[in-house]
Design a protein around this motif. Structure first.
Motif, PDB file in Angstrom:
ATOM      1  N   VAL A   1     -10.677  11.158   3.506  1.00  0.00           N
ATOM      2  CA  VAL A   1      -9.305  11.474   3.896  1.00  0.00           C
ATOM      3  C   VAL A   1      -8.774  10.316   4.735  1.00  0.00           C
ATOM      4  N   HIS A   2      -7.460  10.233   4.816  1.00  0.00           N
ATOM      5  CA  HIS A   2      -6.863   9.191   5.657  1.00  0.00           C
ATOM      6  C   HIS A   2      -7.066   9.540   7.135  1.00  0.00           C
ATOM      7  N   GLY A   3      -7.110   8.520   7.959  1.00  0.00           N
ATOM      8  CA  GLY A   3      -7.101   8.765   9.403  1.00  0.00           C
ATOM      9  C   GLY A   3      -8.452   9.139   9.967  1.00  0.00           C
TER      10      GLY A   3
ATOM     11  N   ASP B   1       0.847  -1.196   0.000  1.00  0.00           N
ATOM     12  CA  ASP B   1       0.000   0.000   0.000  1.00  0.00           C
ATOM     13  C   ASP B   1       0.886   1.251   0.000  1.00  0.00           C
ATOM     14  N   HIS B   2       0.534   2.233  -0.807  1.00  0.00           N
ATOM     15  CA  HIS B   2       1.276   3.499  -0.872  1.00  0.00           C
ATOM     16  C   HIS B   2       2.775   3.305  -1.050  1.00  0.00           C
ATOM     17  N   GLY B   3       3.145   2.456  -2.022  1.00  0.00           N
ATOM     18  CA  GLY B   3       4.561   2.355  -2.377  1.00  0.00           C
ATOM     19  C   GLY B   3       5.016   3.689  -2.945  1.00  0.00           C
TER      20      GLY B   3
ATOM     21  N   MET C   1     -11.178   3.438  -2.783  1.00  0.00           N
ATOM     22  CA  MET C   1     -11.364   4.472  -1.775  1.00  0.00           C
ATOM     23  C   MET C   1     -10.300   4.323  -0.691  1.00  0.00           C
ATOM     24  N   HIS C   2      -9.548   5.393  -0.481  1.00  0.00           N
ATOM     25  CA  HIS C   2      -8.638   5.417   0.667  1.00  0.00           C
ATOM     26  C   HIS C   2      -9.331   6.197   1.772  1.00  0.00           C
ATOM     27  N   GLY C   3      -8.895   5.985   3.011  1.00  0.00           N
ATOM     28  CA  GLY C   3      -9.552   6.679   4.119  1.00  0.00           C
ATOM     29  C   GLY C   3     -10.928   6.110   4.375  1.00  0.00           C
TER      30      GLY C   3
ATOM     31  N   ILE D   1     -11.910  -0.864  -0.852  1.00  0.00           N
ATOM     32  CA  ILE D   1     -11.985   0.160   0.191  1.00  0.00           C
ATOM     33  C   ILE D   1     -10.908  -0.113   1.242  1.00  0.00           C
ATOM     34  N   ASN D   2     -10.009   0.869   1.407  1.00  0.00           N
ATOM     35  CA  ASN D   2      -8.878   0.698   2.325  1.00  0.00           C
ATOM     36  C   ASN D   2      -9.276   1.060   3.749  1.00  0.00           C
ATOM     37  N   TYR D   3      -8.703   0.335   4.691  1.00  0.00           N
ATOM     38  CA  TYR D   3      -9.116   0.471   6.081  1.00  0.00           C
ATOM     39  C   TYR D   3      -7.924   0.241   6.986  1.00  0.00           C
TER      40      TYR D   3
END
Ligand SMILES: [Zn+2]
Length: 285
Positions: free
Chosen positions: A180-182, A81-83, A208-210, A230-232
């Motif tokens: 948004v993240h977080g 993730d997020h390389g 989808m991130h965040g 969907i990222n978690y």
């Protein structure tokens, strides 16, 4: 078993559900997420973000992710993730990860295209899939109070999404449309119309991130419009902390291992609810 991101995405698409991608930068989260996947009977993405190197390195936890996913009877994708650079993604693929995200979203557009294209060529040659990103998403994963609000000027433009996918060959696209993240500092305002436009323009599944902190009906509305992965992470990590705090006060807590077991239970319950929210039909799990 290990499966490709494309297989997992098409399973989710065929069944009208969302693919849960959970970051597991500590062992309790990894065990808990494997457990959720085995109970749920749907593919799940086990992810490791380059920014989490400060907690544990991909060389340390990556082999455990791949081994546990491989020996399970449930289907898992193991994903970088997020390389931030091609070398890091190559390291993940060498360990056995089956897909990777290259995040060039903070670079100038043409640089993002060139970097993402290079990663796609390298990864596809090795049978791995690639997620790219355009449109920046801010984040306050670490509690930065100046962040946690989506910046509408950074939302992804549909024309740019079409151009980016055509020129890079990514298999799915992370885009900015209101998350948004977080932790959120105010109610997220998701731009559903933009999601539909982006899905049409991009021609590939959206990511989808965040994904922490949305309501089940918000996940559902995004999935119905073309968001597929969907990222978690943040809420699961917070659930582990809350459970660990409870354990610290428990009378039967003697050693750290007791705290770790409770943290794992906390993640299992939280990620279980998340995966349930993305399921094709309510109560399908
Ligand atoms: Zn992200």
């Amino acid at each position: 078993m290990l499966i490709s991101l494309s297989e997992a995405l098409s399973y989710a698409e065929t069944h009208g559900g969302g693919l849960a991608a959970v970051n597991t930068p500590f062992f309790e989260a990894l065990l808990a997420t494997i457990d959720v996947g085995e109970r749920a009977g749907v593919p799940i993405v086990l992810a490791f973000a380059q920014s989490h190197e400060k907690y544990v390195s991909i060389e340390e936890i990556g082999p455990a992710m791949v081994a546990l996913a491989s020996r399970s009877e449930a289907p898992f994708v193991v994903h970088v993730d997020h390389g931030e650079d091609i070398e890091y993604i190559r390291t993940g693929l060498d360990i056995g990860f089956t897909s990777a995200m290259i995040d060039g979203s903070l670079r100038p557009y043409e640089e993002n295209v060139a970097l993402t294209r290079a990663v796609v060529e390298m990864a596809h040659e090795r049978g791995a899939d690639v997620e790219g990103e355009i449109g920046a998403m801010s984040g306050n994963e670490n509690g930065d109070p100046s962040q946690g609000i989506a910046d509408e000027t950074l939302y992804t433009r549909p024309q740019e999404a079409a151009d980016f996918v055509a020129r890079t060959g990514v298999d799915c696209l992370a885009a900015s449309f209101g998350t948004v993240h977080g932790l959120y500092r105010r109610e997220p305002r998701l731009d559903y119309e933009l999601i539909e436009q982006l899905r049409r323009a991009a021609g590939v599944p959206l990511v989808m991130h965040g994904g922490s902190g949305l309501k089940p009906q918000e996940y559902r509305a995004c999935i119905d419009r073309g968001v597929r992965k969907i990222n978690y992470y943040t809420y699961a990590a917070k659930a582990a902390l809350d459970a660990a705090r409870d354990a610290l006060e428990g009378e039967d807590t003697y050693v750290f291992s007791d705290v770790a077991v409770r943290a794992r239970q906390g993640v299992r319950e939280d990620v279980g609810r998340f995966v349930q929210a993305l399921a094709p039909r309510a109560g399908a799990l």
